[in-house]
Write a protein that holds these residues in place. Sequence first.
Motif, mmCIF file in Angstrom:
data_model
loop_
_atom_site.group_PDB
_atom_site.id
_atom_site.type_symbol
_atom_site.label_atom_id
_atom_site.label_comp_id
_atom_site.label_asym_id
_atom_site.label_seq_id
_atom_site.Cartn_x
_atom_site.Cartn_y
_atom_site.Cartn_z
ATOM 1 N N HIS A 108 29.731 -25.400 -15.666
ATOM 2 C CA HIS A 108 29.608 -24.075 -15.069
ATOM 3 C C HIS A 108 30.394 -23.066 -15.902
ATOM 4 C CE1 HIS A 108 29.518 -26.884 -11.469
ATOM 5 N NE2 HIS A 108 28.338 -26.295 -11.394
ATOM 6 N N ASP A 109 29.961 -21.805 -15.864
ATOM 7 C CA ASP A 109 30.763 -20.733 -16.447
ATOM 8 C C ASP A 109 31.407 -19.961 -15.295
ATOM 9 O OD1 ASP A 109 31.960 -19.087 -18.276
ATOM 10 O OD2 ASP A 109 30.150 -18.070 -18.913
ATOM 11 N N GLY A 110 31.114 -18.679 -15.126
ATOM 12 C CA GLY A 110 31.748 -17.901 -14.076
ATOM 13 C C GLY A 110 30.980 -17.951 -12.764
ATOM 14 N N LEU A 111 31.646 -17.514 -11.695
ATOM 15 C CA LEU A 111 30.951 -17.328 -10.421
ATOM 16 C C LEU A 111 30.350 -15.925 -10.346
ATOM 17 C CD1 LEU A 111 33.269 -19.093 -7.800
ATOM 18 C CD2 LEU A 111 31.176 -19.945 -8.874
ATOM 19 N N LEU A 112 31.160 -14.912 -10.642
ATOM 20 C CA LEU A 112 30.679 -13.533 -10.756
ATOM 21 C C LEU A 112 31.384 -12.930 -11.955
ATOM 22 C CD1 LEU A 112 29.389 -10.834 -9.911
ATOM 23 C CD2 LEU A 112 31.290 -10.525 -8.299
ATOM 24 N N ASP A 113 30.677 -12.754 -13.059
ATOM 25 C CA ASP A 113 31.234 -12.146 -14.260
ATOM 26 C C ASP A 113 30.622 -10.772 -14.474
ATOM 27 O OD1 ASP A 113 32.768 -14.369 -14.654
ATOM 28 O OD2 ASP A 113 31.842 -14.979 -16.534
ATOM 29 N N ILE A 114 31.460 -9.836 -14.947
ATOM 30 C CA ILE A 114 31.059 -8.439 -15.112
ATOM 31 C C ILE A 114 31.447 -8.036 -16.527
ATOM 32 C CG2 ILE A 114 31.328 -6.089 -14.225
ATOM 33 C CD1 ILE A 114 32.327 -7.451 -11.573
ATOM 34 N N THR A 115 30.473 -7.895 -17.427
ATOM 35 C CA THR A 115 30.769 -7.748 -18.848
ATOM 36 C C THR A 115 29.855 -6.712 -19.502
ATOM 37 O OG1 THR A 115 29.223 -9.464 -19.594
ATOM 38 C CG2 THR A 115 31.420 -10.204 -18.917
ATOM 39 N N ASN A 116 29.993 -6.588 -20.825
ATOM 40 C CA ASN A 116 29.090 -5.789 -21.657
ATOM 41 C C ASN A 116 28.909 -4.379 -21.128
ATOM 42 O OD1 ASN A 116 28.325 -8.779 -21.847
ATOM 43 N ND2 ASN A 116 27.332 -7.944 -23.675
ATOM 44 N N SER A 117 30.039 -3.680 -20.927
ATOM 45 C CA SER A 117 30.034 -2.264 -20.538
ATOM 46 C C SER A 117 29.411 -2.000 -19.180
ATOM 47 C CB SER A 117 29.340 -1.398 -21.601
ATOM 48 O OG SER A 117 30.016 -1.481 -22.833
ATOM 49 N N SER A 118 29.361 -3.004 -18.325
ATOM 50 C CA SER A 118 28.971 -2.725 -16.937
ATOM 51 C C SER A 118 29.986 -1.782 -16.314
ATOM 52 C CB SER A 118 28.877 -4.019 -16.135
ATOM 53 O OG SER A 118 27.766 -4.787 -16.524
ATOM 54 N N ASP A 119 29.570 -1.100 -15.234
ATOM 55 C CA ASP A 119 30.439 -0.060 -14.687
ATOM 56 C C ASP A 119 30.059 0.216 -13.243
ATOM 57 O OD1 ASP A 119 32.497 1.795 -14.873
ATOM 58 O OD2 ASP A 119 31.225 3.390 -15.673
ATOM 59 N N LEU A 120 31.050 0.668 -12.483
ATOM 60 C CA LEU A 120 30.853 1.112 -11.104
ATOM 61 C C LEU A 120 30.305 -0.026 -10.235
ATOM 62 C CD1 LEU A 120 29.415 4.664 -11.874
ATOM 63 C CD2 LEU A 120 31.795 4.014 -11.450
ATOM 64 N N VAL A 121 31.185 -0.987 -9.989
ATOM 65 C CA VAL A 121 30.838 -2.194 -9.240
ATOM 66 C C VAL A 121 31.803 -2.348 -8.072
ATOM 67 C CG1 VAL A 121 30.618 -4.715 -9.330
ATOM 68 C CG2 VAL A 121 29.959 -3.320 -11.322
ATOM 69 N N THR A 122 31.272 -2.683 -6.905
ATOM 70 C CA THR A 122 32.081 -3.046 -5.744
ATOM 71 C C THR A 122 31.734 -4.458 -5.320
ATOM 72 O OG1 THR A 122 32.260 -0.759 -4.943
ATOM 73 C CG2 THR A 122 32.635 -2.517 -3.349
ATOM 74 N N ALA A 123 32.749 -5.330 -5.255
ATOM 75 C CA ALA A 123 32.584 -6.693 -4.743
ATOM 76 C C ALA A 123 33.419 -6.807 -3.474
ATOM 77 C CB ALA A 123 33.031 -7.714 -5.779
ATOM 78 N N SER A 124 32.746 -6.919 -2.332
ATOM 79 C CA SER A 124 33.427 -6.849 -1.042
ATOM 80 C C SER A 124 33.036 -8.004 -0.132
ATOM 81 C CB SER A 124 33.092 -5.521 -0.353
ATOM 82 O OG SER A 124 31.679 -5.358 -0.216
ATOM 83 N N TRP A 125 34.020 -8.516 0.594
ATOM 84 C CA TRP A 125 33.778 -9.505 1.650
ATOM 85 C C TRP A 125 33.053 -10.751 1.142
ATOM 86 C CZ3 TRP A 125 36.481 -8.451 5.937
ATOM 87 C CH2 TRP A 125 36.784 -7.126 6.227
ATOM 88 N N ASN A 126 33.404 -11.183 -0.072
ATOM 89 C CA ASN A 126 32.839 -12.408 -0.633
ATOM 90 C C ASN A 126 33.841 -13.550 -0.558
ATOM 91 O OD1 ASN A 126 30.298 -11.201 -1.916
ATOM 92 N ND2 ASN A 126 31.902 -9.964 -2.875
ATOM 93 N N GLU A 127 33.339 -14.776 -0.673
ATOM 94 C CA GLU A 127 34.172 -15.963 -0.809
ATOM 95 C C GLU A 127 33.925 -16.578 -2.183
ATOM 96 O OE1 GLU A 127 34.310 -17.746 3.738
ATOM 97 O OE2 GLU A 127 32.625 -18.277 2.442
ATOM 98 N N PHE A 128 35.013 -16.882 -2.896
ATOM 99 C CA PHE A 128 34.950 -17.590 -4.170
ATOM 100 C C PHE A 128 35.742 -18.881 -3.997
ATOM 101 C CE2 PHE A 128 34.835 -13.017 -5.093
ATOM 102 C CZ PHE A 128 33.656 -12.919 -5.823
ATOM 103 N N ARG A 129 35.060 -20.023 -4.065
ATOM 104 C CA ARG A 129 35.694 -21.278 -3.701
ATOM 105 C C ARG A 129 35.556 -22.344 -4.789
ATOM 106 N NH1 ARG A 129 36.769 -21.883 1.767
ATOM 107 N NH2 ARG A 129 35.880 -20.334 3.204
#
Length: 446
Positions: free
Chosen positions: A257-278
Amino acid sequence: MRVLRRTLVLGAAGALMVTLAPAGTAAAHGKDLGREVLGAQDGWAAAEGGTTGGATADPAHVFHVDTWEEFRAALGGDAARGDTTPRIVHVHGVLDAQRRAPDGTVDCASYEVEGFDMADYIAAYDPAVWGTETEPSGPLEDARAASAAVQDAQVRQYVGSNVTIVGVGRDAGIVGAALTVRGSDNVIIRNLHLSDTYDCFTAWDPTDGDAGAWNAAYDNLWLAESTHVWVDHNTFDDGQNPPEALPTVYGQKFEVHDGLLDITNSSDLVTASWNEFRDHDKTNLIGSSNSRVADRGRLRVTFHHNLWEDIGQRAPRVRYGDVHVYNNWYVVSDPAHYAYSWGVGVEAEIVADNNFVQLAPGVDPASFVEDWRGAVLTDAGLDESGTLVSSRSWPRPTSLVDAYNAANDPDIPTTVSWTPTYVERIDPTVAVPVLVKVKAGSGRLR
């Protein structure tokens, strides 16, 4: 400049038929989750026009799906990347993106091209045979890459712009998929259990680190070159293949596996709310490279009211971005598999407010923070306030960045150059575990 405030820590295919939503169904059950939009102050994704996803979709582009093939078709199939048609996709039940063997495991053999066998690959690139100075090359490596391309075509699905994907009920999810938002704007993903994006053809790199590493290709959800994305009320994990179940090859974890939620390559304006990472190792990477200066001024991300439980690292690990991390609950119960949570990388500026941190006995609070700035020691910082840390019984106020700086040299700066403005509310730190336990994760939205 913000001055550090004391942290309180209390101890495929476009031709497939897809079922359209029956008229009036959502109204009959109350609010229509597919039409919901991000609140006007809810994190960075609310800035510069906000995030509405597929809220304006016409009836012809509202879908209810219960198979991976229907899901892909609803998003536009192979033409989804770059598509801007407003869409709402309701996911029913668990969709499986992988080919499966009779025993239910991923059928890796079905993806293999002629000339590839993982046992042969392991034998050929053993450091005792191949060495440690160069990455694998030659016919076996070419066959591995070709096999990986076959799997990629099966499990990766792109998400275009102006799209809402929402799980229906308690048990909606996707297993084995590399869900990819690339070059898109205005996307909402909610109420899904995203699990076990298993890479059959993980690659050996003897030059990665001091002892080499196995590197997998797939994230459960990857945001790249994308803006205005809201990731809400999802559960992310490794399913049937958690880190502790993976074998060791060449003395290193055979990572699939790599990431669960990865944000890369000049992505912008992201909200990650009320999630579970286990139960995962490398969880949330923001920014892909120290040398990618195009990320300056971008990678603005908010994490709030999330749970990170028994992860290894990257919660999150940040380069360049202005990242707000508040009202999250961190649970570390397995010291053997834990490295760190907040990673301060090149030109990263993190503001951490009112997070609740639960550490197993023996976990040093100083290990919660890691300095990844490398040789670039300026223009980065971690401004922390309101943290409660509990390692045995009653939580106590603790500054995690102060703990790191007391144990390490050089210090991580404790000021940043920006102040969060897109915040609906910051809850009292003592309330965070209960709020997150009751409300976060998939299956919570109705």
